[in-house]
Every structure is written in structure tokens, then in C-alpha cells.
Design an enzyme around this catalytic site. Structure first.
Site: not given
Ligand code: EPZ
Length: 429
Positions: A31-32, A101, A125, A130, A317, A339, A409
Site C-alpha cells: 500500500k505504502n 493523508r 488521524c 501529522r 506500523d 515516530v 485500508r
Molecule cells: C508514512 O506516513 C506511512 N504512510 C505511515 O503508515 C507510517 O506510519 C509513517 O510513514 C512512518 O513510517 C504512508 O506511507 C502512506 P512521516 P507519513 O512523514 O509519511 C512528523 C500505515 O499504517 N512530520 O514519516 O505521514 C510526523 O508527525 C501508515 O500504513 C512532521 O512533523 O509519516 C511524524 O511524527 C500510518 N512534519 C514523523 O514526522 C511533516 O511535514 C514521521 O511522519 C511530516 C512529518
């Protein structure tokens, strides 16, 4: 074959436990990986064929968004044929983007192609706040100005400098993907991304973009260099299997398996989980992309202290699913969530089943119990739903999981796969 999965009313799952798992399944496409790669198809009008695409609610939401942007998309079994349908439209409807997202990553490609875009600001969420500040700050350096108004991001391209250096404050998966997918089409601009994410899905996205003609180096490391090009072309590409789906079924096998065999698993993608299995004392074999788990008595397993981290660390995850396993191992274990520091909505629900877990800051302290008991539960997000489903299959008696549709999802052909493992659940609205 009807592919679209619309989630109107939230369904429930009823399970009678404890059950034993025994059998063989094949892991679906990731998915990701599918989501950022689908967003990147906006970078060309030429025909693209993607293989190994999972039929999931999130994938269908992304298809809906791309159709709004002017694409014609056809399913052929687990492949997608993506073609230009009309002029590109970069003013997208609020609903689908707000719903998922990952769709925010269409903003950069649309703005580069059309000079402007209007895309809903994604929300948080239940796994935590986020924000998208890393995305917007990086896009700004790439020459894309954005303004937030009425819940939308309004962006316009004002031109990119010859050289850009972006250092991410945290190796965000989404921001890394978004900035790469934008920088590849900045003709004459060299972009250096540092402290970026190294997840296998990033490598898959880059390999896909390179197959379209992009110039990228360093993907899979924390420093990536992109030399923008004038145009990108059509391609045919097969995406990687889903390591989180694989990890989820591997943990299910460790908890209630006699012999569970998972086909289409890439060992390097789940090293961190296999390391934990070794520390705990789980029996597994990994050979030729086939992972086999043979369950043993929990009494023979050892407690562990785990930290989640960005790849190659242990993925957030899989944190809720692993917590179910650790809640059944005698002794004191702990999981520190680094994370999404507040990602513990599943804890109260597991304690409702008789687990002994308490959270201090971003660490969950788990004291093993000999068994869980069935209970009425509330699912809050995708991975929490998977964890509660696993817990309900091993618990004594009846469990009802409410609000369970999150699970569609991220888990393709869920009922079919559970049936192949000899597991019974009942889904109803
Ligand atoms: C991706 O989300 C995945 N989703 C998430 O999987 C996964 O949990 C996450 O990466 C971490 O591995 C997809 O790939 C579609 P991040 P993403 O940006 O990209 C902070 C699932 O269950 N951050 O790496 O949204 C954020 O708040 C989903 O399949 C900022 O502060 O995650 C978090 O604490 C859930 N500002 C950290 O970074 C930003 O602009 C990591 O988030 C962006 C992120």
C-alpha cells in the site's frame, strides 16, 4: 470484477477464540508503495502500467483523486492501466484528499505540471498530530509558494534555482517522497536531500521514477541527489510486496500459529522484526522470499525492550501488533514509540481484554499475562484494527470489534487470507 470499496457505515467483526492458525498465503503489493507511485503518475501524460497493486480502500481513494485530475484508470486483475483522459485539472475536491493523508503528495507534481494547484490540507488521524510543514518548507525551496486558505493549500510555481539543498528535520517518509516526486521534473535544477527517509517504499518510488526517465542517486540512503529533467515518459512497473502486511501475519503466526507460511516476503524489508523474533525465541525460517513461522508455547519466550524507528529500525506500523505478542510473554517488556509518540490508542482496548499495559510518556510497559479474554472493542485506525483482530483470535470467548473498516485500508483479501489460515471471523454492518 467490482473493484471499488466505498466505506460508508463502519462495520463490525465478531470472533470466537482461541483459534489456531495453519496454512499458506501470499503477501500482496505494498500500500505504502502504491500510493506515492500513483501520485507520481501525474508527472507524465503517457501511458503507465503498474503491476502488483493491492485492491484497498486507500488505493481506490487515490484512483478517485487521479481521475479528478484528468486520468483514465482501468483495473486488469492486480494491474492498473493509467492514461491521460482530459487536460490536467489541479483543483481537487476536498473529500478524498481530506480522507487520506498520502494524497497530499499530488500537490508538488500538479503545481510543476500546471503552474498552480489547490489541494485540501490533510488532517491528523488517531495515530497523532501529522503536520505537513516539512513538505511545504521543502517545496518552497523548490520554487513552490503555498498558502493555506479555507482548509486548502493553494500553491504556485515561481521557478526553481539551479541548486537546492533540503535537510529534513526528521526522516519523514511522506516529505521525502513528495520532494523527490517534485524535484525530478525541475529541468536544470540539482536537488540534494539530506536526512531523508530510507524506507523500501522510497527506493521503490525512485526505481519507478527512474524507469520513467528520472535522474536520481542515493535512494535507500539518507542523502539523495536529483537532477531535474524536462520530461518523463510512460513505463511498466511492478511494485514491491507489503512488508507491513507480511509483518502482521508473521506476528499472528508467532501468537497462534501451528505452521504459517507467507509467500512473497523480502527478507531485507523485515530484518528488524526477524531480529526481535530471534531475541524472543520464535521459530522461523526465511528462504527464497518465503517466511515460515512455527508457533511455540509462550512460556518458552523471553520478554524484550523495543524502540520504533525509521527504516532500517523497527517500524511504527507493526508496533500495535507486536504489543499483542509481548502482552502474552511472561515477564516485563517495553515498547518505546519514537515516530508517532502518542500512538497508543490500542492500549486501553488490549487492557479491556485483560492485558497489563501502562503508558509512561512514549513508552508502553507490558507485563505478560497467560491469556486474554474476549470483549467489545473499538478500533481507531488501520494498524490498531489489525492488532485487535489478532488479539481477538487468541482470546477466550467472544469479541466484537466496532469501527473495524479501517482494516480495509491496508489489508487486501483479508477474509480470504484468514480462511486459508484456517481462521474464522464474521463481518457485519
Ligand atoms: C508514512 O506516513 C506511512 N504512510 C505511515 O503508515 C507510517 O506510519 C509513517 O510513514 C512512518 O513510517 C504512508 O506511507 C502512506 P512521516 P507519513 O512523514 O509519511 C512528523 C500505515 O499504517 N512530520 O514519516 O505521514 C510526523 O508527525 C501508515 O500504513 C512532521 O512533523 O509519516 C511524524 O511524527 C500510518 N512534519 C514523523 O514526522 C511533516 O511535514 C514521521 O511522519 C511530516 C512529518
Amino acid at each position: 470484477m467490482e473493484h471499488r470499496l466505498e466505506i460508508e457505515t463502519m462495520g463490525k467483526i465478531k470472533v470466537f477464540g482461541p483459534q489456531r492458525a495453519n496454512g499458506e498465503i501470499t503477501i500482496s503489493g505494498s500500500k505504502n508503495s502504491a500510493l506515492p507511485i500513483l501520485a507520481a503518475t501525474l508527472l507524465t501524460d503517457e501511458k503507465i502500467i503498474l503491476h502488483n497493486i493491492p485492491n484497498l480502500a486507500d488505493v481506490n481513494t487515490m484512483i478517485e483523486i487521479l481521475e479528478n485530475a484528468g486520468k483514465k484508470i482501468t483495473w486488469d486483475e492486480s494491474s492498473l492501466i493509467i492514461e491521460r483522459y482530459s487536460n490536467m485539472n489541479s483543483v481537487l475536491p476536498y473529500g478524498p484528499v481530506r480522507r487520506m493523508r498520502a494524497s497530499f503528495n499530488v500537490l508538488g507534481p500538479l503545481t510543476i505540471r500546471n503552474g498552480y494547484a489547490k489541494v485540501a490540507l490533510p488532517g491528523g488521524c488517531s495515530i497523532g498530530v501529522r503536520p505537513v510543514n516539512f513538505h511545504l518548507e521543502g517545496l518552497k525551496k523548490l520554487g513552490i509558494e503555498s498558502q493555506i486558505e479555507h482548509g486548502f493549500t493553494h500553491s504556485k510555481f515561481i521557478g526553481a534555482p539551479e541548486k537546492v539543498h533540503i535537510s529534513l528535520p526528521f526522516p519523514s517518509v511522506g516529505a521525502t517522497e513528495h520532494l523527490i516526486t517534485t524535484a525530478v521534473l525541475l529541468d536544470g535544477t540539482e536537488t540534494i536531500l539530506t536526512n531523508c527517509a530510507q524506507e523500501p517504499e522510497i527506493v521503490d518510488l525512485c526505481n519507478f521514477l527512474i524507469s520513467m526517465g528520472a535522474k536520481i542517486e542515493g535512494h535507500g540512503t539518507s542523502n539523495i541527489k536529483i537532477c531535474g529533467v524536462k520530461e518523463l515518459y510512460g513505463t511498466e512497473y511492478t511494485i514491491i510486496p507489503d512488508r507491513i502486511e507480511a509483518g502482521t501475519y508473521a506476528i499472528l503466526g508467532a501468537i497462534m500459529g501451528e505452521k504459517v507460511t507467507l509467500n512473497n516476503v523480502i527478507e531485507e524489508h523485515i530484518f528488524s522484526l526477524l531480529d526481535i523474533f530471534e531475541k524472543i525465541g520464535i521459530n522461523y525460517t526465511m528462504k527464497n522470499n518465503i517466511l515460515t513461522i512455527e508457533g511455540i508455547s509462550k512460556l518458552e519466550l523471553s520478554p524484550v525492550d523495543i524502540e520504533t524507528a525509521t527504516f532500517p529500525g523497527f517500524p511504527t506500523d507493526l508496533q500495535p501488533q507486536l504489543m499483542v505478542l509481548l502482552s502474552l510473554i511472561p515477564g516485563r517488556s517495553s515498547i518505546t514509540e519514537n515516530v508517532f509518540k502518542t500512538r497508543f490508542n490500542h492500549v486501553d482496548e488490549l487492557n479491556r481484554m485483560g492485558a497489563k499495559i501502562f503508558v509512561e510518556g512514549n513508552t508502553a510497559i507490558i507485563t505478560g499475562v497467560t491469556k486474554l479474554s474476549g470483549a467489545p472493542l473499538e478500533a481507531t485506525d488501520l494498524r490498531a484494527s489489525a492488532a485487535l483482530l489478532i488479539a481477538s483470535l487468541i482470546a477466550d470467548g467472544e469479541t466484537i470489534i466496532n469501527n473495524v473498516d479501517h482494516i480495509f485500508r491496508g489489508y487486501e483479501k483479508l477474509f480470504e487470507k484468514l480462511e486459508k489460515l484456517g481462521l474464522e471471523i464474521e463481518y457485519y454492518e
